[in-house]
Design a protein around this motif. Structure first.
Motif, PDB file in Angstrom:
ATOM      1  N   ASN A 106      -4.029   4.648   4.215  1.00 40.86           N
ATOM      2  CA  ASN A 106      -4.076   3.284   4.729  1.00 40.86           C
ATOM      3  C   ASN A 106      -2.654   2.785   4.988  1.00 40.86           C
ATOM      4  OD1 ASN A 106      -4.448   0.566   5.213  1.00 40.86           O
ATOM      5  ND2 ASN A 106      -6.051   0.351   3.680  1.00 40.86           N
ATOM      6  N   PRO A 107      -2.310   2.526   6.257  1.00 45.23           N
ATOM      7  CA  PRO A 107      -0.941   2.080   6.556  1.00 45.23           C
ATOM      8  C   PRO A 107      -0.644   0.678   6.036  1.00 45.23           C
ATOM      9  CG  PRO A 107      -2.281   1.980   8.529  1.00 45.23           C
ATOM     10  CD  PRO A 107      -3.126   2.621   7.456  1.00 45.23           C
ATOM     11  N   GLU A 108      -1.690  -0.109   5.778  1.00 44.27           N
ATOM     12  CA  GLU A 108      -1.504  -1.475   5.296  1.00 44.27           C
ATOM     13  C   GLU A 108      -1.423  -1.551   3.771  1.00 44.27           C
ATOM     14  OE1 GLU A 108      -4.715  -3.613   7.090  1.00 44.27           O
ATOM     15  OE2 GLU A 108      -3.998  -3.187   9.114  1.00 44.27           O
ATOM     16  N   ASN A 109      -1.970  -0.538   3.082  1.00 44.59           N
ATOM     17  CA  ASN A 109      -1.970  -0.498   1.622  1.00 44.59           C
ATOM     18  C   ASN A 109      -1.617   0.913   1.159  1.00 44.59           C
ATOM     19  OD1 ASN A 109      -2.834  -3.233   1.080  1.00 44.59           O
ATOM     20  ND2 ASN A 109      -4.827  -2.614   1.839  1.00 44.59           N
ATOM     21  N   PRO A 110      -0.324   1.215   1.046  1.00 46.18           N
ATOM     22  CA  PRO A 110       0.075   2.559   0.623  1.00 46.18           C
ATOM     23  C   PRO A 110      -0.608   2.956  -0.687  1.00 46.18           C
ATOM     24  CG  PRO A 110       1.974   1.293   1.330  1.00 46.18           C
ATOM     25  CD  PRO A 110       0.800   0.337   1.271  1.00 46.18           C
ATOM     26  N   GLY A 111      -1.008   4.210  -0.759  1.00 44.76           N
ATOM     27  CA  GLY A 111      -1.688   4.713  -1.948  1.00 44.76           C
ATOM     28  C   GLY A 111      -3.195   4.602  -1.866  1.00 44.76           C
ATOM     29  N   GLU A 112      -3.708   3.938  -0.848  1.00 48.95           N
ATOM     30  CA  GLU A 112      -5.150   3.809  -0.651  1.00 48.95           C
ATOM     31  C   GLU A 112      -5.565   4.581   0.593  1.00 48.95           C
ATOM     32  OE1 GLU A 112      -6.467  -0.229  -0.478  1.00 48.95           O
ATOM     33  OE2 GLU A 112      -5.541  -0.748  -2.393  1.00 48.95           O
ATOM     34  N   LEU A 113      -6.836   4.933   0.641  1.00 51.17           N
ATOM     35  CA  LEU A 113      -7.388   5.601   1.816  1.00 51.17           C
ATOM     36  C   LEU A 113      -8.123   4.595   2.688  1.00 51.17           C
ATOM     37  CD1 LEU A 113      -8.800   8.858   0.197  1.00 51.17           C
ATOM     38  CD2 LEU A 113      -6.689   8.597   1.512  1.00 51.17           C
ATOM     39  N   ALA A 114      -8.242   4.920   3.957  1.00 51.45           N
ATOM     40  CA  ALA A 114      -8.968   4.081   4.906  1.00 51.45           C
ATOM     41  C   ALA A 114      -9.748   4.991   5.844  1.00 51.45           C
ATOM     42  CB  ALA A 114      -7.988   3.223   5.705  1.00 51.45           C
ATOM     43  N   LEU A 115     -10.708   4.396   6.535  1.00 54.10           N
ATOM     44  CA  LEU A 115     -11.425   5.081   7.601  1.00 54.10           C
ATOM     45  C   LEU A 115     -10.786   4.678   8.915  1.00 54.10           C
ATOM     46  CD1 LEU A 115     -15.079   4.455   6.430  1.00 54.10           C
ATOM     47  CD2 LEU A 115     -13.839   6.620   6.352  1.00 54.10           C
TER      48      LEU A 115
END
Length: 79
Positions: free
Chosen positions: A39-48
Motif C-alpha cells: 500500500n503506497p499510502e500506508n507503508p507496511g500494509e497490503l492493498a488490492l
C-alpha cells in the motif's frame, strides 16, 4: 462478506479475485482479477490494486485465490 483467508496469507505480487460492484449500476457485480500490492499510502500494509486504484486489504473484502472459488461464492451469494 469477509476476507476469505482463514489459512491464506497474501503477499505483494499475488493475483486474487474479488467481487466488484459497478459504481454506476449498484445491483451489478462482477468477479475481477486484482493484484495484492504494498500500500503506497500506508507503508507496511497490503492493498488490492484494481482499475488503477488502491483498495485496503481488510476483512471486509471478499478475496479468493482462484477464479473458480470466486465463481462458486458469487453463485452462492449473488444468484
Amino acid at each position: 462478506m469477509e476476507l476469505n483467508s482463514e489459512s491464506t496469507s497474501y503477499q505483494a505480487g499475488d493475483i486474487v479475485y474479488v467481487f466488484y460492484r459497478n459504481p454506476h449500476v449498484q445491483n451489478v457485480a462482477n468477479i475481477q482479477e486484482a493484484a495484492v500490492v504494498n500500500n503506497p499510502e500506508n507503508p507496511g500494509e497490503l492493498a488490492l490494486f484494481l482499475y488503477e486504484t488502491y483498495y485496503p486489504l481488510t476483512n471486509e473484502v471478499a478475496v479468493y485465490a482462484s477464479a473458480e472459488e470466486a465463481e462458486q461464492a458469487y453463485e452462492q451469494y449473488i444468484d
